[in-house]
Write a protein that holds these residues in place. Sequence first.
Motif: not given
Length: 217
Positions: A201-210
């Motif tokens: 599983f992976w996500v785009h870091l810039r899409k993760i809320p602070e």
Amino acid sequence: KSITITSRHKIIWHRVLGTIACTRTRQLVHPLGQWTSKPNKNFPFFLCSRGLVQIMPTGEWRLYADEQVPLCPTRLSHCCFPSTFTIVKQFTGPKWFTEAFFREEDGTAVTVTVNGANFFDDTPPQPPLMNTDSWQDFLSFLKHSTADQPSAFNAIVGNLPIKAASFPVLCDLLRASVDIFASSDGSVRSDLLSASSGWLFWVHLRKIPEYVVTHRD
């Protein structure tokens, strides 16, 4: 050579029957359990908490409610219902399938099969209570969702080494509506006898809320 049945044979046979069923109620000492599938068309009637239901050849369900208590019952297992009925939608729940007939003189529906026999319950299983977003809760949900195919659970996670330390992070990302991408080095077989040995599983870091703590730089 003929065999003469003596009173001793009869006594032994009655003892055998006594270990299988109660002579007073004619019920099995050890019930066989409920049916695993709905009975065939030889049992178009069933008793339930709402009354007596007749399943018509067209698939229509007729409900006979308001059970009548006979003044002089000839058999305790008989249930009597007036001839009036209402058409109801099919429903799930505990059912006791029975044979029945309609009396010619007044059209009353009378059951024949012993009460409590031929039990079948098609109530959908209730989902397990989820107290936390833990890996164990997820496994409980997975077992519930594959209850009708036990081999599916084993094919997915049963024999695989699971690294679930980051599962709470995955839950936080899902609650934050973050797009999560997944990849596998295999797939589940159609016969559910084997499955992929790994998922990524992976996500785009810039899409993760602070406010979502991922414990990663």
